[in-house]
Structures are given as C-alpha cells and as structure tokens.
Design a protein around this motif. Structure first.
Motif, short mmCIF file in Angstrom:
data_model
loop_
_atom_site.label_atom_id
_atom_site.label_comp_id
_atom_site.label_asym_id
_atom_site.label_seq_id
_atom_site.Cartn_x
_atom_site.Cartn_y
_atom_site.Cartn_z
N CYS A 9 -10.56 -8.38 12.89
CA CYS A 9 -11.15 -7.32 12.06
C CYS A 9 -10.10 -6.62 11.20
O CYS A 9 -10.34 -6.36 10.01
N ILE A 10 -8.96 -6.30 11.78
CA ILE A 10 -7.91 -5.61 11.03
C ILE A 10 -7.39 -6.49 9.90
O ILE A 10 -7.20 -6.04 8.76
N ALA A 20 -10.04 -6.85 7.05
CA ALA A 20 -10.11 -5.62 6.25
C ALA A 20 -8.94 -5.53 5.28
O ALA A 20 -9.12 -5.17 4.10
N ALA A 21 -7.74 -5.86 5.74
CA ALA A 21 -6.56 -5.79 4.88
C ALA A 21 -6.65 -6.79 3.73
O ALA A 21 -6.31 -6.48 2.59
N ILE A 28 -9.44 -8.20 2.43
CA ILE A 28 -10.52 -7.83 1.50
C ILE A 28 -10.06 -6.70 0.57
O ILE A 28 -10.26 -6.75 -0.65
N TYR A 29 -9.41 -5.69 1.14
CA TYR A 29 -8.94 -4.57 0.32
C TYR A 29 -7.90 -5.02 -0.69
O TYR A 29 -7.92 -4.62 -1.85
N THR A 43 -1.57 -1.41 -0.26
CA THR A 43 -2.64 -2.03 0.53
C THR A 43 -2.16 -2.62 1.85
O THR A 43 -2.94 -2.79 2.77
#
Length: 344
Positions: free
Chosen positions: A163-164, A167-168, A170-171, A196
């Motif tokens: 998950c972490i 998220a990184a 995608i951002y 980011t």
C-alpha cells in the motif's frame, strides 16, 4: 525547479548497471527456485521457520524477476519517452516490485532472527527458569515461534509495504504527468523526486533501522545470555544449538549491514544534498543511489549461496534430492526447519 534534461547517464549507468543486473538475474532465479524446491521437499509445512523462509524465497524471486526490467531501463531508459509502454513497464513495474520485495525481505529477516532467539530462550528457560519480570517479554518473544502468528505477520507486512509503495508511485506519476516538458523516461523527477519521495523514504528508512537495531539487540541479548549461563555451568557439545543460533543471527546481521545499510544511510543524505542547479553533482548522487540500490537487490541472489555455505543440513538435503540416495540417518538430520535445532 531543476532542469529535467540535466540528468545525463554515464557509461556506469548505461553499461555497468545493466551488466550487473544481467549477471545477478540467472543466479538469483535459479538459486532461489532450487532453494524453494529443497525447502518444499524437506520442510514440514507447519513449522514456523517454513513460513518465514517461504516468504523470503518468494520475495527473492520477485526481486530477481525485476532485474531484466531494471537492466533494460538503465540501458535504454534515456532514449524512451516517459509515456511509452517500455518506460511504464520497466520503471513502474520493475521499481515497484523490487522495493516492495526489498522491505518485505528486511522485515522477514528480522522475524527470523527473533524466531531463532525465541527458540533458544525456550530451551534455555526450560533449564534455567527466568525471573517473574521476564515472563511478559518471554511471551511476546514466543509469538514469533507460532506458525499462525508468522502467517498473519507476513500477510500484514506484504499488504502494508504494498500500500505504501503503490501510494508513492501513484503520487509521483501524477506529478510527472503534470509536467509537459518531461519527455524522457530517465529524468530528474523519476530519479530524484525530492518532494514526492520524502515521506516514502522516511518510512522505509525507519523500517530498516528498526529491523536492523532489533537484530543487533537480539544478538547482544543472546551473547549476554550465554555469558550468564557459562558462569554457572559448562556449555558442552550437546549445547551446540547455542552456537548455531548465534551464528544464524550474526549472518542475518551481516546481510543487513553489507547489502542494506549503505543504501539506507545514503538515502536521507541523497535528499539532503540534492542540488537545485548543479548538474554534475546531481548526476553523481543519482549514480551512487542506483549502485547502492543494485547492492541491496544483489542480496536476493546471494541467499542461496549463504544457505549452501553455512547450513550443513541444507547442503545434505540438496545432495539427497539430486542423488535420491540419502541415508536414513542423514534424512533424520536434514530437517532444516526443526524448531529444536534451528538453521538459517
């Protein structure tokens, strides 16, 4: 804002890194498939150690599978456009899988060290009962010897790291797409995105150092524990398990120190030293980062060699699988995951 054309890969990036990844790939894939085969044939499936090592082999295979993608990215990434299919696969899929597997490996290595220490503590406590104040600590430690706890821990670790990392990525991808001038796949925003990547880097570095210090503390406590026992009794040949556990934890500590520590020491330094308009300095920092990442990834290819050189039961089991003529008394000793005689 830094010029996105500032990053110019040298021969060290376009030639040396692809060659290193290409050499590590077959060794890592073949060695870990072989190790997984040995474990599946010789290991009782309900052993706690089997759970940890199965996940470790899986993480190693995933890291190995990304090596062709990373080799291609460093060799040709500066020629691709960022929105090309090649860039998306090599950069996103390769980097994503490698980083997820890397941190899963680190946490599992820490869990194996605690499992080894907990096994010795159980044997030792049976002979030398602990003080009442140590009961809570002992109960927590013994959790790492329970198969169900090991399975739940591995699932939580995989999901959390996944998950972490997602998220990184995608951002970071949204930020890059918003920059019209970002044309190349190998660019400053991908390799040195300060804003980011800061949070992900901070979490990852914290995770590593917590695991690193936990293994170091386990080794220290084990050494101190053995010293206290030796004051009151003689540890003879029948207690060789103490030396085995101590060696296994030391090997894990060495792996973390040699393969992962340089990368995680340099990572916060990398973000602190990132220049705004000094292109030569930026190129040097990015190259150092990429080579230290390669060193961390190399650990997945070295694990089978460590099993073979340091674990006699693994060596005997491997020999028995190929010859199919292992003597019965060797088969009895070849249980790599026996809780009473733990091996790495």
């Amino acid at each position: 804002m830094r010029n996105l054309t500032c990053l110019q890969p040298s021969l060290a990036t376009t030639v040396a890194l692809p060659v290193i990844y290409s050499l590590l790939f077959p060794a890592g894939i073949f060695g870990n498939i072989l190790a997984g085969w040995v474990f599946s044939k010789q290991a009782p499936p309900r052993r706690t150690q089997h759970v940890y090592l199965s996940n470790l082999v899986t993480a190693n295979l995933l890291v190995g599978s990304t090596m062709p993608l990373l080799a291609t990215y460093f060799a040709r990434g500066y020629q691709w456009t960022y929105d090309s299919v090649e860039c998306r696969i090599a950069n996103h899929l390769g980097g994503f899988v490698m980083h997820v597997s890397m941190y899963v490996t680190i946490i599992i290595l820490c869990s194996i060290a605690l499992n080894q220490y907990a096994t010795l503590k159980k044997i030792s406590d049976a002979k030398y009962p602990p003080a009442a104040k140590e009961n809570f600590y002992r109960c927590v430690l013994q959790k790492f010897r329970q198969p169900e706890f090991a399975k739940c821990l591995c699932i939580v670790v995989w999901l959390t790291v996944l998950c972490i990392t997602v998220a990184a990525i995608i951002y970071n991808n949204v930020q890059i797409n918003a920059m019209e001038e970002s044309q190349r796949c190998f660019n400053v925003t991908v390799e040195a995105s300060k804003f980011t990547s800061m949070l992900a880097a901070c979490l990852a570095t914290t995770c590593f150092f917590v695991s690193f210090m936990t293994v170091l503390l386990s080794y220290y406590c084990l050494t101190r524990h053995l010293s206290e026992i030796q004051k009151n009794t003689c540890i003879g040949e029948k207690h060789l398990i103490y030396g085995t556990v101590k060696r296994n934890i030391l090997v894990i500590q060495m792996i973390l120190t040699v393969c992962f520590l340089p990368y995680h020491v340099f990572r916060p330094v990398f973000y602190l030293l990132l220049p705004e308009d000094d292109c030569p300095k930026l190129n040097y920092l990015v190259e150092i980062k990429n080579f230290l990442t390669c060193l961390a990834a190399a650990k997945s290819s070295l694990d089978p060699v460590i099993y073979l050189l340091l674990d006699k039961t693994f060596k005997r089991s491997l020999y028995g699988l190929f010859t199919k003529s292992m003597p019965e008394h060797h088969k009895e000793k070849a249980d790599i995951f026996t809780e009473e005689t733990p091996d790495i």
